[in-house]
Design a protein around this motif. Structure first.
Motif, PDB file in Angstrom:
ATOM      1  N   GLU A  88       7.505  -7.173  -8.597  1.00 32.76           N
ATOM      2  CA  GLU A  88       7.478  -8.444  -7.699  1.00 32.76           C
ATOM      3  C   GLU A  88       7.780  -9.640  -8.891  1.00 32.76           C
ATOM      4  O   GLU A  88       6.973 -10.578  -8.801  1.00 32.76           O
ATOM      5  CB  GLU A  88       6.102  -8.742  -7.184  1.00 32.76           C
ATOM      6  N   PRO A  89       9.103  -9.446  -9.457  1.00 33.70           N
ATOM      7  CA  PRO A  89       9.299 -10.695 -10.346  1.00 33.70           C
ATOM      8  C   PRO A  89       9.566 -12.028  -9.668  1.00 33.70           C
ATOM      9  O   PRO A  89       9.560 -12.864 -10.596  1.00 33.70           O
ATOM     10  CB  PRO A  89      10.708  -9.870 -11.274  1.00 33.70           C
ATOM     11  N   THR A  90      10.028 -11.852  -8.478  1.00 31.57           N
ATOM     12  CA  THR A  90      10.384 -13.364  -7.693  1.00 31.57           C
ATOM     13  C   THR A  90       9.456 -13.775  -6.905  1.00 31.57           C
ATOM     14  O   THR A  90       9.658 -14.833  -6.075  1.00 31.57           O
ATOM     15  CB  THR A  90      11.730 -13.023  -7.226  1.00 31.57           C
ATOM     16  N   THR A  91       8.131 -13.271  -6.819  1.00 26.34           N
ATOM     17  CA  THR A  91       7.090 -13.898  -5.860  1.00 26.34           C
ATOM     18  C   THR A  91       6.803 -15.254  -6.154  1.00 26.34           C
ATOM     19  O   THR A  91       6.334 -15.636  -7.446  1.00 26.34           O
ATOM     20  CB  THR A  91       5.906 -12.902  -6.108  1.00 26.34           C
ATOM     21  N   GLY A  92       6.704 -15.946  -5.230  1.00 23.54           N
ATOM     22  CA  GLY A  92       6.234 -17.260  -5.303  1.00 23.54           C
ATOM     23  C   GLY A  92       7.296 -18.283  -6.068  1.00 23.54           C
ATOM     24  O   GLY A  92       6.760 -19.435  -6.251  1.00 23.54           O
ATOM     25  N   LEU A  93       8.418 -17.920  -6.219  1.00 21.60           N
ATOM     26  CA  LEU A  93       9.589 -18.634  -6.675  1.00 21.60           C
ATOM     27  C   LEU A  93      10.200 -19.500  -5.648  1.00 21.60           C
ATOM     28  O   LEU A  93      10.412 -19.013  -4.459  1.00 21.60           O
ATOM     29  CB  LEU A  93      10.335 -18.095  -7.517  1.00 21.60           C
ATOM     30  N   ASP A  94      10.437 -20.832  -5.984  1.00 26.06           N
ATOM     31  CA  ASP A  94      11.205 -21.661  -4.764  1.00 26.06           C
ATOM     32  C   ASP A  94      12.757 -21.315  -5.045  1.00 26.06           C
ATOM     33  O   ASP A  94      13.073 -20.477  -5.776  1.00 26.06           O
ATOM     34  CB  ASP A  94      11.285 -23.052  -5.204  1.00 26.06           C
ATOM     35  N   PRO A  95      13.688 -21.611  -3.930  1.00 19.45           N
ATOM     36  CA  PRO A  95      15.025 -21.137  -3.863  1.00 19.45           C
ATOM     37  C   PRO A  95      15.887 -21.239  -5.349  1.00 19.45           C
ATOM     38  O   PRO A  95      16.593 -20.482  -5.655  1.00 19.45           O
ATOM     39  CB  PRO A  95      15.409 -21.901  -2.720  1.00 19.45           C
ATOM     40  N   ASN A  96      15.612 -22.421  -5.983  1.00 20.70           N
ATOM     41  CA  ASN A  96      16.403 -22.599  -7.223  1.00 20.70           C
ATOM     42  C   ASN A  96      15.928 -21.550  -8.369  1.00 20.70           C
ATOM     43  O   ASN A  96      16.732 -21.060  -8.967  1.00 20.70           O
ATOM     44  CB  ASN A  96      16.204 -23.869  -7.708  1.00 20.70           C
ATOM     45  N   GLY A 123       0.827  -1.189   0.021  1.00 16.17           N
ATOM     46  CA  GLY A 123      -0.090   0.031   0.125  1.00 16.17           C
ATOM     47  C   GLY A 123       0.890   1.198   0.126  1.00 16.17           C
ATOM     48  O   GLY A 123       0.363   2.354   0.214  1.00 16.17           O
ATOM     49  N   ALA A 124       2.084   1.206  -0.072  1.00 16.67           N
ATOM     50  CA  ALA A 124       2.940   2.514  -0.201  1.00 16.67           C
ATOM     51  C   ALA A 124       2.846   3.097  -1.388  1.00 16.67           C
ATOM     52  O   ALA A 124       3.265   4.299  -1.392  1.00 16.67           O
ATOM     53  CB  ALA A 124       4.251   2.004   0.412  1.00 16.67           C
ATOM     54  N   GLY A 125       2.412   2.553  -2.438  1.00 19.16           N
ATOM     55  CA  GLY A 125       2.262   3.199  -3.823  1.00 19.16           C
ATOM     56  C   GLY A 125       3.237   2.668  -4.971  1.00 19.16           C
ATOM     57  O   GLY A 125       3.595   3.261  -6.002  1.00 19.16           O
ATOM     58  N   LYS A 126       3.960   1.787  -4.602  1.00 17.75           N
ATOM     59  CA  LYS A 126       4.898   1.163  -5.734  1.00 17.75           C
ATOM     60  C   LYS A 126       4.447   0.758  -6.905  1.00 17.75           C
ATOM     61  O   LYS A 126       4.864   1.131  -8.157  1.00 17.75           O
ATOM     62  CB  LYS A 126       5.745  -0.108  -5.057  1.00 17.75           C
ATOM     63  N   SER A 127       3.181  -0.087  -6.943  1.00 19.93           N
ATOM     64  CA  SER A 127       2.591  -0.479  -8.119  1.00 19.93           C
ATOM     65  C   SER A 127       2.023   0.662  -8.833  1.00 19.93           C
ATOM     66  O   SER A 127       2.072   0.709  -9.998  1.00 19.93           O
ATOM     67  CB  SER A 127       1.477  -1.648  -7.870  1.00 19.93           C
ATOM     68  N   THR A 128       1.542   1.416  -8.000  1.00 21.65           N
ATOM     69  CA  THR A 128       0.871   2.821  -8.743  1.00 21.65           C
ATOM     70  C   THR A 128       1.930   3.482  -9.421  1.00 21.65           C
ATOM     71  O   THR A 128       1.524   3.867 -10.637  1.00 21.65           O
ATOM     72  CB  THR A 128       0.276   3.601  -7.653  1.00 21.65           C
ATOM     73  N   MET A 129       3.170   3.704  -8.963  1.00 20.57           N
ATOM     74  CA  MET A 129       4.159   4.142  -9.607  1.00 20.57           C
ATOM     75  C   MET A 129       4.717   3.558 -10.840  1.00 20.57           C
ATOM     76  O   MET A 129       4.979   4.104 -11.955  1.00 20.57           O
ATOM     77  CB  MET A 129       5.581   4.441  -8.800  1.00 20.57           C
ATOM     78  N   MET A 130       4.738   2.435 -10.709  1.00 17.27           N
ATOM     79  CA  MET A 130       4.976   1.384 -12.015  1.00 17.27           C
ATOM     80  C   MET A 130       3.878   1.454 -13.135  1.00 17.27           C
ATOM     81  O   MET A 130       4.187   1.569 -14.190  1.00 17.27           O
ATOM     82  CB  MET A 130       5.192   0.117 -11.443  1.00 17.27           C
TER      83      MET A 130
END
Length: 297
Positions: free
Chosen positions: A155-163, A38-45
């Motif tokens: 959020e390009p790495t959301t939901g990815l496993d360590p590898n 809710g800080a405004g990151k996605s809005t700025m993008m």
């Protein structure tokens, strides 16, 4: 200048998502755009990619005004949104071919991005059959199809496993050698591994914009020292600019200073003046996670 933001504000009804935000990003540079939910990151993008307009202010990508030269901005930007929109019934190569036709680019570019993003083993599968990591690769391949000069990754790495994290991180670092990468993430370790600079936003306002090493150095430092004798904390608290002292075990102390100055010399002088031997003397900076917490709470 790859990205230039001047006094951007965004209102949703009466709620102000962004308040007079300004910053610049050069090429090539990987910049982490951080902030709580809710800080405004996605809005700025979304504003930078021309998906939504700002309420006030000016933003430019590669010198093109997002409001007046929308098409030119879209030609220069590759965008991977947080919720990666994909047609799950299409094959990987079929989906990329569809997007290539939208951009009106040579279809030979498809094989280039497939190779670049490591999609070759999966290129003949339907997107719905792919793992989360490979779906992210498809999103990155799509963002790279028209060879943009600026990549904006939400959020390009959301939901990815360590590898998968390591693979996507390495890919972004490779891309960042020649392009501007502006990315948001909640994973502080990823920021420290990929980014040279961080911009931290909180409640719609920029609270920090520094090179990563500068942000650490300016906040505080901790000196780890081991003496040959136990010392009362009260004596160490007399050191200049000291913030706290903790006896971690035995004769080992963590002394935290509120300064960017290297305080190890002061600890050495303290030991000398008190006829103590130093068995170890190291310095560690505050973690990005703790700095983020300090700036956003």
């Amino acid at each position: 200048m790859s990205i230039e933001v001047i006094g951007i504000s965004k209102l949703y009804g009466t709620q102000k998502a962004l308040n007079n935000v300004s910053f610049k990003v050069n090429k090539p540079e990987i910049v982490g755009f951080l902030g709580p939910n809710g800080a405004g990151k996605s809005t700025m993008m979304k504003i930078l990619t021309t998906f939504i307009p700002p309420t006030e202010g000016v933003a430019k990508v590669n010198g093109h005004d997002i409001a007046k030269e929308t098409l030119l901005v879209q030609q220069k930007v590759g965008y991977l949104p947080e919720h990666n929109p994909l047609y799950l019934d299409l094959f990987v190569k079929e989906y990329l071919s569809f997007n290539a036709s939208i951009y009106n680019i040579d279809k030979t570019r498809i094989n280039d991005v497939i190779e670049l993003t490591g999609l070759t083993p999966e290129m003949h599968k339907k997107i719905g059959q792919l793992s989360k990591g490979y779906r992210q690769r498809v999103g990155l391949a799509t963002a790279l199809l028209h060879d943009p000069e600026v990549l904006i990754l939400d959020e390009p790495t959301t939901g990815l496993d360590p590898n998968q994290l390591i693979e996507i991180r390495d890919l972004i670092k490779t891309i960042g050698k020649t392009k501007t990468v502006f990315l948001s993430t909640h994973i502080m370790q990823e920021v420290e591994a990929m980014c040279e600079r961080v911009i931290i936003i909180n409640k719609g306002e920029i609270v920090a914009d520094k090179k990563l090493h500068q942000l650490r150095d300016e906040k505080e430092q901790t000196v780890i020292v081991e003496f040959d004798f136990r010392i009362e904390d009260a004596f160490l608290l007399r050191l200049p600019k000291v913030q706290s002292v903790k006896n971690t075990y035995g004769f080992v102390y963590e002394i935290t200073f509120k300064t960017s100055e290297d305080m190890r010399s002061h600890v050495f002088d303290f030991a000398h003046d008190n006829e103590l031997k130093i068995l170890q003397l190291n310095q560690k900076n505050a973690s990005l996670e703790s700095l983020f917490k300090d700036l956003t709470t």
